[in-house]
Write a protein that holds these residues in place. Structure first.
Motif, PDB file in Angstrom:
ATOM      1  N   GLN A 291      -3.625   5.070  -4.100  1.00  0.00           N
ATOM      2  CA  GLN A 291      -3.112   5.669  -2.874  1.00  0.00           C
ATOM      3  C   GLN A 291      -3.752   5.048  -1.635  1.00  0.00           C
ATOM      4  OE1 GLN A 291      -2.965   9.889  -3.154  1.00  0.00           O
ATOM      5  NE2 GLN A 291      -1.935  10.177  -1.195  1.00  0.00           N
ATOM      6  N   GLU A 292      -5.078   4.874  -1.689  1.00  0.00           N
ATOM      7  CA  GLU A 292      -5.784   4.256  -0.556  1.00  0.00           C
ATOM      8  C   GLU A 292      -5.389   2.798  -0.400  1.00  0.00           C
ATOM      9  OE1 GLU A 292     -10.311   4.333   1.241  1.00  0.00           O
ATOM     10  OE2 GLU A 292     -10.026   4.348  -0.934  1.00  0.00           O
ATOM     11  N   ALA A 293      -5.212   2.105  -1.537  1.00  0.00           N
ATOM     12  CA  ALA A 293      -4.807   0.686  -1.490  1.00  0.00           C
ATOM     13  C   ALA A 293      -3.407   0.532  -0.916  1.00  0.00           C
ATOM     14  CB  ALA A 293      -4.872   0.076  -2.889  1.00  0.00           C
ATOM     15  N   PHE A 294      -2.511   1.509  -1.261  1.00  0.00           N
ATOM     16  CA  PHE A 294      -1.142   1.453  -0.734  1.00  0.00           C
ATOM     17  C   PHE A 294      -1.154   1.587   0.791  1.00  0.00           C
ATOM     18  CE2 PHE A 294       2.939   3.233   0.467  1.00  0.00           C
ATOM     19  CZ  PHE A 294       3.835   2.497  -0.284  1.00  0.00           C
ATOM     20  N   ASP A 295      -1.940   2.510   1.296  1.00  0.00           N
ATOM     21  CA  ASP A 295      -2.049   2.694   2.749  1.00  0.00           C
ATOM     22  C   ASP A 295      -2.583   1.423   3.421  1.00  0.00           C
ATOM     23  OD1 ASP A 295      -2.271   3.639   5.284  1.00  0.00           O
ATOM     24  OD2 ASP A 295      -3.839   5.106   4.868  1.00  0.00           O
ATOM     25  N   LEU A 296      -3.601   0.830   2.793  1.00  0.00           N
ATOM     26  CA  LEU A 296      -4.177  -0.400   3.354  1.00  0.00           C
ATOM     27  C   LEU A 296      -3.135  -1.512   3.418  1.00  0.00           C
ATOM     28  CD1 LEU A 296      -6.578  -2.105   4.313  1.00  0.00           C
ATOM     29  CD2 LEU A 296      -7.155  -2.484   1.892  1.00  0.00           C
ATOM     30  N   LYS A 297      -2.374  -1.656   2.379  1.00  0.00           N
ATOM     31  CA  LYS A 297      -1.395  -2.744   2.324  1.00  0.00           C
ATOM     32  C   LYS A 297      -0.284  -2.539   3.358  1.00  0.00           C
ATOM     33  CE  LYS A 297       1.061  -5.660  -0.956  1.00  0.00           C
ATOM     34  NZ  LYS A 297       0.104  -6.778  -0.850  1.00  0.00           N
ATOM     35  N   MET A 298       0.163  -1.297   3.515  1.00  0.00           N
ATOM     36  CA  MET A 298       1.234  -1.028   4.475  1.00  0.00           C
ATOM     37  C   MET A 298       0.747  -1.251   5.911  1.00  0.00           C
ATOM     38  SD  MET A 298       3.650  -0.556   2.445  1.00  0.00           S
ATOM     39  CE  MET A 298       2.850  -1.392   1.061  1.00  0.00           C
ATOM     40  N   ARG A 299      -0.496  -0.860   6.201  1.00  0.00           N
ATOM     41  CA  ARG A 299      -1.047  -1.118   7.525  1.00  0.00           C
ATOM     42  C   ARG A 299      -1.114  -2.624   7.808  1.00  0.00           C
ATOM     43  NH1 ARG A 299      -3.630   3.263   9.941  1.00  0.00           N
ATOM     44  NH2 ARG A 299      -3.846   5.109   8.576  1.00  0.00           N
ATOM     45  N   LEU A 300      -1.583  -3.335   6.792  1.00  0.00           N
ATOM     46  CA  LEU A 300      -1.710  -4.788   6.978  1.00  0.00           C
ATOM     47  C   LEU A 300      -0.335  -5.441   7.144  1.00  0.00           C
ATOM     48  CD1 LEU A 300      -3.682  -7.145   7.110  1.00  0.00           C
ATOM     49  CD2 LEU A 300      -3.449  -7.396   4.638  1.00  0.00           C
ATOM     50  N   ALA A 301       0.664  -4.992   6.376  1.00  0.00           N
ATOM     51  CA  ALA A 301       2.008  -5.556   6.476  1.00  0.00           C
ATOM     52  C   ALA A 301       2.596  -5.315   7.860  1.00  0.00           C
ATOM     53  CB  ALA A 301       2.900  -4.962   5.396  1.00  0.00           C
ATOM     54  N   ALA A 302       2.413  -4.082   8.394  1.00  0.00           N
ATOM     55  CA  ALA A 302       2.941  -3.771   9.725  1.00  0.00           C
ATOM     56  C   ALA A 302       2.234  -4.593  10.792  1.00  0.00           C
ATOM     57  CB  ALA A 302       2.783  -2.271   9.998  1.00  0.00           C
ATOM     58  N   TYR A 303       0.931  -4.730  10.661  1.00  0.00           N
ATOM     59  CA  TYR A 303       0.170  -5.463  11.672  1.00  0.00           C
ATOM     60  C   TYR A 303       0.426  -6.973  11.582  1.00  0.00           C
ATOM     61  CZ  TYR A 303      -3.778  -7.086  14.458  1.00  0.00           C
ATOM     62  OH  TYR A 303      -4.554  -7.695  15.409  1.00  0.00           O
ATOM     63  N   TRP A 304       0.673  -7.470  10.382  1.00  0.00           N
ATOM     64  CA  TRP A 304       0.853  -8.922  10.186  1.00  0.00           C
ATOM     65  C   TRP A 304       2.093  -9.435  10.921  1.00  0.00           C
ATOM     66  CZ3 TRP A 304      -1.913 -12.825   9.591  1.00  0.00           C
ATOM     67  CH2 TRP A 304      -1.433 -14.041   9.090  1.00  0.00           C
ATOM     68  N   LYS A 305       3.130  -8.665  10.985  1.00  0.00           N
ATOM     69  CA  LYS A 305       4.312  -9.061  11.744  1.00  0.00           C
ATOM     70  C   LYS A 305       3.966  -9.228  13.220  1.00  0.00           C
ATOM     71  CE  LYS A 305       7.945  -7.146   8.792  1.00  0.00           C
ATOM     72  NZ  LYS A 305       8.571  -8.451   8.518  1.00  0.00           N
ATOM     73  N   ILE A 306       3.119  -8.330  13.724  1.00  0.00           N
ATOM     74  CA  ILE A 306       2.685  -8.432  15.124  1.00  0.00           C
ATOM     75  C   ILE A 306       1.878  -9.712  15.329  1.00  0.00           C
ATOM     76  CG2 ILE A 306       1.367  -7.316  16.950  1.00  0.00           C
ATOM     77  CD1 ILE A 306       3.832  -5.754  16.151  1.00  0.00           C
ATOM     78  N   VAL A 307       0.992 -10.002  14.385  1.00  0.00           N
ATOM     79  CA  VAL A 307       0.143 -11.202  14.494  1.00  0.00           C
ATOM     80  C   VAL A 307       0.991 -12.475  14.534  1.00  0.00           C
ATOM     81  CG1 VAL A 307      -1.596 -12.599  13.304  1.00  0.00           C
ATOM     82  CG2 VAL A 307      -1.857 -10.119  13.438  1.00  0.00           C
ATOM     83  N   LEU A 308       1.913 -12.598  13.599  1.00  0.00           N
ATOM     84  CA  LEU A 308       2.750 -13.811  13.546  1.00  0.00           C
ATOM     85  C   LEU A 308       3.555 -13.992  14.834  1.00  0.00           C
ATOM     86  CD1 LEU A 308       4.108 -13.674   9.871  1.00  0.00           C
ATOM     87  CD2 LEU A 308       2.295 -15.144  10.786  1.00  0.00           C
ATOM     88  N   ARG A 309       4.162 -12.912  15.303  1.00  0.00           N
ATOM     89  CA  ARG A 309       4.952 -12.999  16.522  1.00  0.00           C
ATOM     90  C   ARG A 309       4.058 -13.343  17.714  1.00  0.00           C
ATOM     91  NH1 ARG A 309       7.911  -7.845  16.916  1.00  0.00           N
ATOM     92  NH2 ARG A 309       8.918  -8.696  15.058  1.00  0.00           N
ATOM     93  N   ARG A 310       2.854 -12.758  17.734  1.00  0.00           N
ATOM     94  CA  ARG A 310       1.946 -13.008  18.847  1.00  0.00           C
ATOM     95  C   ARG A 310       1.505 -14.480  18.868  1.00  0.00           C
ATOM     96  NH1 ARG A 310      -2.252  -8.584  19.007  1.00  0.00           N
ATOM     97  NH2 ARG A 310      -3.115  -9.597  17.143  1.00  0.00           N
ATOM     98  N   MET A 311       1.271 -15.065  17.706  1.00  0.00           N
ATOM     99  CA  MET A 311       0.842 -16.468  17.660  1.00  0.00           C
ATOM    100  C   MET A 311       1.955 -17.418  18.117  1.00  0.00           C
ATOM    101  SD  MET A 311      -1.537 -16.614  14.223  1.00  0.00           S
ATOM    102  CE  MET A 311      -2.199 -18.224  14.600  1.00  0.00           C
TER     103      MET A 311
END
Length: 686
Positions: A585-605
């Motif tokens: 459950q904790e790992a699922f939350d971590l992965k979803m947070r990272l997936a949402a944030y990663w889209k922001i990172v790629l677009r920002r770069m």
């Protein structure tokens, strides 16, 4: 009388006696043909009053030839004498000029010999040679040796040939006013001392002279040979298929009289200007005696006397050559005038395009600032404003479009390389492992920030080489554009080109390094911390977390299928996680947070790269380029502009060549204008 009729009068002459006559039709420059007729006696002197009226025309053409107008690509009317070796070519020319030419085995004429014959009222002949800027006087007794010595000087000792011409001027009482070019005799088999490719060398020279439409080909043939097998005939037929500008002289008529009448009347080889049969001078015969013998031969010989008197004898040949020469000159003059004017206009235009010779530092500074200003404006148009009117058909110079394409490709590569790469077999395993390794003493159910940063840093590192590739590719392209534009505007100032190129390359290299440094900082910042104020992050995280209940149901209910379809991940097999429910459950939350944030990172770069690139290009064009080039060219002490006062050897040579050409063409234009006026005013009656 109109101008056209007056021109036709040039071509008509009536000598004192009219025992025989012939006519020659030669196409004039006008649409209609000019029929030119001439009457002469077979025992009359070679020269007649006709020469006096032809002389101005010939002087004009000789003057143009002396000015070397042909070096400007303007062909002159020329009688070109060709013939196989031992065809009797020298004998014909000797009879026309009344002088002795070099004789011997092999090729005696080893250079093009321009023979300028001029009737001279003074009983004392004047003979001289012109070559390599020298004028060498000679006399009748020594002319053969003088020609041989000049030939050796031009073509070297031995038996080699040269295309460098030698001019022989003969001013003598009774000679026809003619200018002819005698070319080396054609031989297929080299004799001792001759080059192995002598035939090819001679052929090239002959083709060069007989190819222009302005050339009249005087083909010298021996009566003893089959005309159709003569190499000189074959050469002339290649360039004059109809024979309309070919005149044949048949030599040695007294040695081979049988069948000669049929040869010259059937004309199997297309000699459009007709045949003249002559007798060669024998031994030490005087030229007067030779003409008398020739006249008697064609008058009394059983076979030769049947040939029309308009086709026999050196005097007839002389008059016909003068006649043909006048016709071709009158025909070509209007075209020569046109070509001179066109060439003169072209050269003046080219000269005006050259940079003005600068005599002061102030002039050099003005020119330099003009080059820099115009180049700067061009770069603003193509790099900043997207205008490409200066390069409408050069797609590589449509810079804003090309840069947009590169940025789009960069964005696609970032998305592709940064896409979720977890497979079905290891979904969430990396997150579970990181969570285990980042445990600490503290309250449960708090997501460790260290775990998030560890995974984020790994993902950033995996795509970090992509922006460096983009920076390298983009600045290489910009360097090509900048250098190309600067070189175009500095083209007339070679003194500027190397310094300008060096300054622009140095500046682009500096800008590229600045971009590399910026990318390094950007990548490190993305690794260092996790931050965004973009509300899309929370929105996407919530959307992804909505799958958590279905995810946990599959893990807890072993009767359900183990596949779950999730946005951004596709169809995921999670069966391997049923043994790890506690940590999932904790790992699922971590992965979803990272997936949402990663889209922001790629677009920002991508977004930040676009802003950085546009800002850097704008600074380069509007500020830094000018300063860099000025520092490079002017120098610390301000003496660099002195170099602009030194014209490059290439430009100086081009300026000198154009000035010489313009001077030559102006003189030639004046010569032709005068003769054109004289054609309208001279009288050509008896």
């Amino acid at each position: 009388m109109g101008r056209d009729n007056r021109r036709k009068n040039i071509l008509t002459s009536k000598p004192a006696r009219e025992e025989t006559s012939y006519s020659l039709e030669y196409e004039s420059h006008d649409p209609s043909s000019a029929l030119v007729s001439i009457s002469t006696a077979i025992d009359a002197p070679i020269v007649s009053s006709y020469n006096d009226r032809i002389r101005p025309l010939l002087d004009a053409v000789d003057r143009l030839r002396h000015l070397k107008i042909m070096q400007e690509g303007i062909q002159l009317p020329t009688i070109v004498v060709v013939g196989d070796q031992s065809s009797g070519k020298s004998s014909v020319l000797e009879s026309l000029a009344g002088i002795s030419l070099p004789r011997g085995q092999g090729i005696c004429t080893r250079v093009p010999l321009i023979m300028r014959l001029q009737n001279h009222l003074n009983p004392h002949p004047e003979l001289f040679l012109e070559y390599d800027g020298k004028v060498v006087p000679t006399d009748e007794d020594n002319i053969a040796n003088a020609i041989a010595m000049a030939t050796d000087e031009i073509a070297g000792n031995g038996k080699g040939i040269s295309n460098h011409p030698l001019t022989l001027v003969v001013k003598k009482q009774g000679v026809p006013d003619l200018t002819m070019v005698d070319l080396p005799g054609i031989t297929r088999v080299p004799v001792h001392g001759q080059p192995e490719d002598i035939y090819e060398q001679v052929s090239m020279i002959i083709q060069e002279y007989i190819t222009p439409e302005e050339s009249i080909i005087l083909n010298v043939l021996s009566a003893s040979v089959d005309f159709s097998t003569c190499e000189s005939i074959r050469m002339s037929q290649r360039v004059d298929k109809t024979g309309q500008r070919t005149l044949a002289v048949v030599t040695k008529a007294d040695r081979s009289p049988e069948g000669l009448l049929e040869k010259v009347t059937s004309d199997d080889v297309n000699i459009g200007l007709g045949y003249i049969c002559v007798r060669n001078r024998i031994g030490d015969e005087s030229y007067e005696a030779a003409r008398a013998e020739e006249a008697a031969l064609f008058q009394t010989h059983p076979q030769l006397s049947k040939i029309s008197k308009s086709m026999v004898g050196i005097p007839i040949l002389a008059h016909k050559l003068v006649q043909v020469q006048a016709a071709i000159i009158v025909k070509c003059l209007p075209d020569i005038v046109r070509k001179i004017n066109e060439k003169l206009s072209s050269n003046v235009e080219d000269l005006n395009k050259l940079p003005r010779n600068m005599t002061s530092v102030a002039e050099a500074m003005t020119a330099f600032m003009h080059v820099l200003g115009s180049a700067k404006e061009s770069l603003r148009k193509i790099l900043l404003r997207g205008e490409f009117d200066e390069y409408p058909d050069t797609n590589e110079m449509h810079c804003t479009a090309r840069l947009a394409e590169m940025l789009n490709q960069y964005s696609e590569e970032m998305q592709s390389r940064g896409a979720e790469s977890d497979g079905n077999a290891d979904f969430l395993l990396a997150e579970i492992k990181v969570l285990e390794e980042t445990k600490s003493i503290g309250l449960p159910n708090f997501l460790p920030r260290a775990a998030f940063l560890t995974l984020l840093q790994k993902k950033v590192k995996a795509i970090s080489f992509t922006p460096f590739e983009f920076v390298e590719k983009t600045w290489n392209y910009i360097e090509t554009v900048v250098v190309s534009v600067l070189m175009k505007h500095a083209d007339n100032y070679p003194q500027l080109m190397s310094s300008t190129r060096r300054a622009s390359q140095n500046l682009v290299a500096l800008k590229k390094q600045q971009s590399v440094d910026w990318v390094i900082d950007s990548v490190e910042m993305e690794k260092l911390t996790d931050y965004t104020c973009n509300p899309e992050y929370v929105s996407l995280w919530n959307k992804l977390m909505s799958y958590q209940n279905a995810f946990m149901e599959i893990l807890n209910d072993h009767s359900k299928p183990t596949n779950l379809c999730m946005d951004g991940f596709g169809d995921v097999d999670i069966g391997h996680l049923r043994s790890k429910v506690v940590a999932v459950q904790e790992a699922f939350d971590l992965k979803m947070r990272l997936a949402a944030y990663w889209k922001i990172v790629l677009r920002r770069m991508v977004d930040c790269m676009a802003l950085h690139l546009l800002f850097s290009i704008q600074n380069l064009v509007n500020k830094e380029m000018e300063e860099e080039i000025i520092n490079e060219i002017v120098g610390v002490e301000g003496r660099g502009l002195d170099k602009m006062l030194e014209e490059s050897p290439a430009i100086a040579e081009k300026r000198k060549r154009l000035n010489n050409s313009i001077k030559l063409l102006k003189e030639s234009k004046e010569v032709v204008s005068k003769i054109m006026d004289q054609i309208s005013t001279l009288s050509f009656g008896n």
